[in-house]
Enzyme design. Structure first.
Site, mmCIF file in Angstrom:
data_model
loop_
_atom_site.group_PDB
_atom_site.id
_atom_site.type_symbol
_atom_site.label_atom_id
_atom_site.label_comp_id
_atom_site.label_asym_id
_atom_site.label_seq_id
_atom_site.Cartn_x
_atom_site.Cartn_y
_atom_site.Cartn_z
ATOM 1 N N GLY A 90 90.202 62.156 37.443
ATOM 2 C CA GLY A 90 90.111 61.061 38.361
ATOM 3 C C GLY A 90 90.193 62.325 39.593
ATOM 4 O O GLY A 90 89.360 63.763 39.275
ATOM 5 N N ASP A 108 91.878 65.191 39.939
ATOM 6 C CA ASP A 108 92.365 66.793 38.955
ATOM 7 C C ASP A 108 90.935 66.959 38.779
ATOM 8 O O ASP A 108 90.334 67.829 38.914
ATOM 9 C CB ASP A 108 93.287 65.944 38.466
#
Length: 168
Positions: A31, A33
């Site tokens: 995602g 991150d």
């Protein structure tokens, strides 16, 4: 403080600080991150490894925040915060609110005037988007901060619409 909603890619935001919805390892993931680590380059991972080796050997606790360089991102810093996994059996909304408060506290320490947030915990951590938007916006509105612009960068139209409803 001005609150703006943008549909788009958080890694393309020209702001002082981008908030990363990190996992506790600080070593990248999926995602937001993963996108931040990929686009920001190895400099971010290098500083995250140093943080793990010094202050956060067991990982960054949920609801806390810490800053690193932004590497190759257009931002100056990345503020990493670990959101809670949603639970129908336990109210973890205070931990989610803490992510926003702590990120703004770190932004103030850095002297950041503009900060871009994702919708923390609403992806793989399963937080319902409408509730996540409500918590994010109410927490930021109540925060005591020197940040002059908070930009919520929402990945898709549904997330943007949920934040628009809560901003109302």
């Amino acid at each position: 403080m001005e609150i703006r909603l943008v549909q788009g890619d958080i890694t393309e935001q020209d702001v002082d600080a981008v908030v990363n919805a990190a996992n506790s390892s600080l070593l990248g993931g999926g995602g937001v991150d993963g996108a931040i680590h990929r686009r920001g380059g190895p400099e971010i991972l290098q500083e995250c490894r140093a943080l793990r080796a010094s202050h956060y050997g067991a990982g960054l606790p949920t609801g806390q925040a810490v800053a690193t360089t932004a590497g190759r991102l257009p931002a100056r810093w990345v503020i990493h915060t670990v959101g809670p996994v949603h639970s129908a059996a336990e109210d973890r909304s205070e931990l989610l609110a803490s992510c926003y408060r702590e990120s703004l506290r770190v932004a103030d320490e850095l002297g950041a005037a503009t900060v871009a947030f994702p919708a923390i915990s609403t992806g793989i951590y399963g937080w319902p988007m409408d509730d996540g938007a409500r918590i994010a916006l109410s927490t930021v509105r109540r925060a005591s901060t020197s940040v002059v612009e908070v930009r919520f960068v929402l990945f898709d139209a549904a997330a943007h619409a949920a934040f628009e409803r809560s901003l109302g």
